[in-house]
Design an enzyme around this catalytic site. Structure first.
Site, PDB file in Angstrom:
ATOM      1  N   HIS B  60       0.849  -1.199   0.000  1.00 15.86           N
ATOM      2  CA  HIS B  60       0.000   0.000   0.000  1.00 15.86           C
ATOM      3  C   HIS B  60       0.874   1.235   0.000  1.00 15.86           C
ATOM      4  CE1 HIS B  60       0.843  -0.592   4.268  1.00 15.86           C
ATOM      5  NE2 HIS B  60       0.285   0.570   4.601  1.00 15.86           N
ATOM      6  N   HIS B  62       1.271   3.859   1.946  1.00 15.46           N
ATOM      7  CA  HIS B  62       1.738   4.606   3.117  1.00 15.46           C
ATOM      8  C   HIS B  62       3.271   4.652   3.049  1.00 15.46           C
ATOM      9  CE1 HIS B  62      -2.124   4.083   5.714  1.00 15.46           C
ATOM     10  NE2 HIS B  62      -2.158   5.176   4.985  1.00 15.46           N
ATOM     11  N   ASP B  64       5.787   4.388   5.002  1.00 16.89           N
ATOM     12  CA  ASP B  64       6.683   3.396   5.611  1.00 16.89           C
ATOM     13  C   ASP B  64       6.709   2.086   4.830  1.00 16.89           C
ATOM     14  OD1 ASP B  64       4.027   3.132   6.487  1.00 16.89           O
ATOM     15  OD2 ASP B  64       4.598   2.103   8.325  1.00 16.89           O
ATOM     16  N   HIS B  65       5.966   2.028   3.729  1.00 15.42           N
ATOM     17  CA  HIS B  65       5.976   0.822   2.886  1.00 15.42           C
ATOM     18  C   HIS B  65       6.466   1.094   1.468  1.00 15.42           C
ATOM     19  CE1 HIS B  65       3.777  -1.837   5.762  1.00 15.42           C
ATOM     20  NE2 HIS B  65       3.543  -0.642   6.279  1.00 15.42           N
ATOM     21  N   HIS B 140      -7.320  -1.913   5.445  1.00 15.60           N
ATOM     22  CA  HIS B 140      -6.477  -0.911   6.094  1.00 15.60           C
ATOM     23  C   HIS B 140      -7.071   0.467   5.769  1.00 15.60           C
ATOM     24  CE1 HIS B 140      -3.001   0.490   8.144  1.00 15.60           C
ATOM     25  NE2 HIS B 140      -2.342   0.918   7.093  1.00 15.60           N
ATOM     26  N   ASP B 210      -0.289  -3.873   5.850  1.00 11.15           N
ATOM     27  CA  ASP B 210      -0.923  -3.640   7.136  1.00 11.15           C
ATOM     28  C   ASP B 210      -2.397  -4.024   7.037  1.00 11.15           C
ATOM     29  OD1 ASP B 210       1.538  -2.460   7.613  1.00 11.15           O
ATOM     30  OD2 ASP B 210       0.775  -0.445   7.797  1.00 11.15           O
ATOM     31  N   HIS B 268       6.018  -5.395  12.080  1.00 12.31           N
ATOM     32  CA  HIS B 268       5.333  -4.090  12.022  1.00 12.31           C
ATOM     33  C   HIS B 268       4.973  -3.602  13.417  1.00 12.31           C
ATOM     34  CE1 HIS B 268       2.572  -0.883  10.595  1.00 12.31           C
ATOM     35  NE2 HIS B 268       3.402  -0.879   9.568  1.00 12.31           N
TER      36      HIS B 268
END
Lengths: 301, 301
Positions: B60, B62, B64-65, B140, B210, B268
């Site tokens: 996804h 976001h 941090d990914h 998510h 996530d 995570h």
């Protein structure tokens, strides 16, 4: 004035070298200059109170100078920042940051202002009563600016004992610091120079990266205190400077010498060189006061 | 099958913790799953021959990914990669990567293909004769997929001594491995089972991060070998899971148990917890075979 080097290597982040980013502290303000990938981690590692940063200056949109910006902006979000953040950089920087925020369905809880730069002439992009920041148009493969930070002449220093001798009321001390003449308790006109001395000389710092050797910038850099000038290559790779639009250590030193700056800091080293001392050596043949930027190194001026 | 954890912490990269990224090696192919900021440095630190990666799966958008993806794509450019690179991720990923390349006036010297995902049903997004990769739709805050990697049943194992006894010509060994019956030198029909045994059982790995706790994914995960399931929180922060759409360690273990997987890996973690052992402890109360992901840790299955 303090300069914290977070990263000073060209191209790609590696285990032990970081792409360009540095923090200039001037007049108690913190300015972030460039923001390569991993800058937020470097800020933490170097124990910099980065919440204090309110102005970020991005020289150009090559990845090693700005891929860390979106991460830092996002982290400010997670840290519930409320203070304004101003980003100065080439046109396009706003679109790419906002697109990434949009894709993650996020928005900053703090005001985020973009100041997109397009001028090819120097311009003042930020100014307050203590300092100013002006662009230094550079010649690189994409639209690029260096940044020149100049302190303004501060207040004069009060010679307290002298002021007491002349029987000047303390309420007039502020006027004295501002350079004004005052009247003593006895009604006598006291010339300012009798009870003050000049304040500290204002300091100046120029960041020039990335750029091919160009004498055009010399007049603007004339007599400044500290020049950070890129030196991606040594002279033995001179032929690479024109296609890549980068400079050698000798060329950086030539700019420093011709502009009569006080101190030169070299950086943006190509990772092809195992020993950065060679940059210092090469530059010192042209200009005496040379220092090497190194990741994690701090300079106090 | 090997799993290298490059980063397994939530939210923001820090001095000692990295955002999500991992490399799955299956059937001699390397797959990169998620690519938080700093992934390329983690690849170097963990001495992974990352030039071999041809497929990158992004769960996804976001930060941090995926904030490390543009840097990795750029570094492949600098390393003069020629091999194709395939990126699988939510719609929008192509626009944001291409915009950044455009702004830096760069293009990849290697073919770069984007496979943008929009389906909310599982779909096979990559397949060859040895394995397949299918999406696992997750719940998510933004459109998110996990990924399920499944080996295909490989060849049967030849029992060479038995084959010799039956006087089977070596040119027929390949047919035997494929499960076929053959005719010996004497013209006798030899049943395959007499001279082969089943090949290794095909392995499977699911990455689920996530996601909020959702039993919808259980049928798809049924009986797989290894499940990486996010556990951002412990049960004491259960109330945070719904607004943030994350899971607890206990919830991850519940999925593992109900899906009857062989092994659960947790990751995570929110950086609020100083001791990740607590995650293992909590999960083990529900499901016995739990391991903790840690940055730099490798699992061999």
């Amino acid at each position: 004035m303090k300069l914290d080097i977070l990263g000073c290597y060209a191209a790609t982040p590696r285990s032990l070298t970081n792409p360009t980013s540095q923090v200039l502290t001037m007049q108690n303000q913190m300015f972030l200059i460039d923001c390569g990938e991993g800058t937020q981690v470097q800020l933490r590692k170097n124990k910099i109170k980065f919440g204090k940063i309110e102005h970020i200056f991005i020289s150009h949109l090559h990845g090693d100078h700005f891929y860390g910006l979106i991460g830092l902006i996002s982290t400010f979000m997670l840290l519930n920042r409320e203070k304004e953040l101003h980003v100065y950089g080439p046109k396009g920087i706003k679109e790419v940051i906002l697109l990434q925020l949009k894709l993650s369905n996020a928005w900053t809880p703090y005001p985020l202002y973009f100041h997109e730069l397009t001028s090819t002439e120097p311009e003042i992009v930020y100014e307050n009563n203590k300092l100013s920041v002006e662009t230094i148009p550079l010649k690189h493969r994409v639209y690029t600016n260096g940044f020149l930070f100049r302190e303004k002449q501060g207040d004069r220093k009060l010679l307290v004992e002298e002021a007491k001798k002349y029987n000047i009321d303390v309420t007039l001390f502020k006027s004295l610091k501002k350079g004004k003449d005052v009247v003593s308790e006895e009604g006598e006109l006291i010339k300012n120079e009798l009870v003050t001395e000049p304040g500290d000389a204002p300091k100046s710092y120029a960041f020039c990266s990335d750029t091919v050797f160009s004498e055009n910038i010399i007049p603007q850099l004339s007599n400044i205190d500290v020049l950070y000038h890129e030196s991606t290559f040594l002279e033995e790779q001179l032929k690479l400077t024109e296609p890549t639009k980068h400079s050698t250590a000798k060329q950086a030193a030539t700019i420093a010498k011709k502009a009569n700056v006080k101190q030169l800091i070299l950086g943006h080293y190509s990772t092809r060189y195992p020993d950065i001392e060679l940059f210092e050596k090469e530059a010192e043949e042209v200009f005496p006061n040379v220092s090497l930027a190194e990741d994690g190194k701090s300079f106090e001026f």
